[in-house]
Design an enzyme around this catalytic site. Structure first.
Site, short mmCIF file in Angstrom:
data_model
loop_
_atom_site.label_atom_id
_atom_site.label_comp_id
_atom_site.label_asym_id
_atom_site.label_seq_id
_atom_site.Cartn_x
_atom_site.Cartn_y
_atom_site.Cartn_z
N CYS A 118 0.80 -1.35 0.01
CA CYS A 118 -0.10 -0.16 -0.01
C CYS A 118 0.97 1.23 -0.01
CB CYS A 118 -1.02 -0.07 1.23
SG CYS A 118 -1.87 1.61 1.50
N CYS A 170 -0.12 3.92 2.49
CA CYS A 170 0.40 3.60 3.96
C CYS A 170 1.92 3.93 4.33
CB CYS A 170 0.28 2.13 4.15
SG CYS A 170 -1.35 1.39 3.82
#
Length: 284
Positions: free
Chosen positions: A35, A38
């Site tokens: 991700c 993230c």
């Protein structure tokens, strides 16, 4: 290693995500290695965890490695951030957010700095540690914008420290709407302490002044006694009445004592500010 940042596993999840939230806010960061948002969000959260220095726990959950935990919290997209308090989610967000928005979110949920200082001071009050309590309460009082409950507690501590003039000044600023039973109790304790502080000589002068309030000589003697026995507000009130009718009373001694009291109280004292204004109006 930062004790306010932890990696969550199935073994510590109950303790750190739920039980810890009864002690302080827990910020849960659900992330995964694939991700990209993230990777941008996590440094922001870690920096805030450092800055807030223990006010919240940053709990990082690798959602790919621990899908069961992510599923239990209903996580559907990454990154997801949840704020846990008293065992329940109270707020959160999904996706990448800028630092100011995250800070604003935290500040809505976290206790205010003055509340933390007030709570710490309350422990010292219970233990009779008046100096330590005074330091913390003074800071909390200013940080909170002179919040009433802090003012009342601070007055009680100042009474214990026999700093009656300061106590009286702070209590006098509490608005009528905030004058609860604790206020009445603290006010009564202050008045009793002040009365006990009065010497027989001071009490005799008070009685004389009550009979002859127009006698400047008695008023001046009483003002001097007040100033020497921590009744600064009362002293200033009498001295102001004297210099208002005779600015150079006792060859300027009344004005000198008036200014000395203002200097002792300090520029930030509410009583000093009020009587400084009175003098300024009188002179100019």
């Amino acid at each position: 290693m930062n004790p306010n940042i932890v990696e969550i596993t199935p073994e510590n999840a109950q303790t750190l995500l739920v039980e810890e939230s009864y002690k302080r806010l827990v910020v849960i960061d659900f992330w995964a290695s694939w991700c990209e948002p993230c990777k941008s969000l996590m440094p922001i959260l870690e920096a805030l965890a450092d800055e807030y220095a223990g006010q919240f726990l940053l709990a990082k959950v690798d959602s790919e490695a621990h899908q069961g935990i992510a599923s239990q919290f209903g996580v559907r997209s990454l990154p997801t951030v949840m704020l846990m308090k008293d065992g329940q989610p109270v707020d959160g967000f999904t996706g990448l957010k800028p630092e100011p928005e995250i800070r604003e979110l935290l500040n809505k949920v976290l206790p205010k700095l003055w509340d933390l200082k007030f709570n710490e001071a309350s422990v010292h009050v219970q233990q009779g540690e008046w100096d330590q309590a005074y330091t913390l309460l003074s800071e909390a009082y200013e940080l909170s914008g002179q919040q009433a409950n802090i003012a009342i507690t601070l007055t009680g501590v100042l009474t214990q420290l026999k700093r009656y003039s300061e106590a009286d000044s702070i209590l006098s600023l509490v608005k009528m709407a905030d004058q609860d039973p604790l206020y009445e109790q603290v006010k009564a304790e202050l008045e009793l302490a002040q009365q006990a502080q009065k010497t027989p000589e001071l009490q005799a002068l008070e009685e004389q002044f009550a009979l002859t309030p127009e006698d400047k000589s008695i008023a001046f003697q009483l003002a001097v006694q007040y100033s020497q026995n921590e009744f600064k507000k009362e002293a200033l009130s009498l001295l102001y009445d004297i210099i208002r009718s005779d600015l150079n009373y006792q060859e300027g001694e009344a004005k000198k004592i008036y200014l000395d009291i203002l200097a002792v109280l300090g520029k930030g004292d509410p009583v000093a500010i009020a009587f400084q204004r009175k003098l300024f109006t009188l002179l100019y």
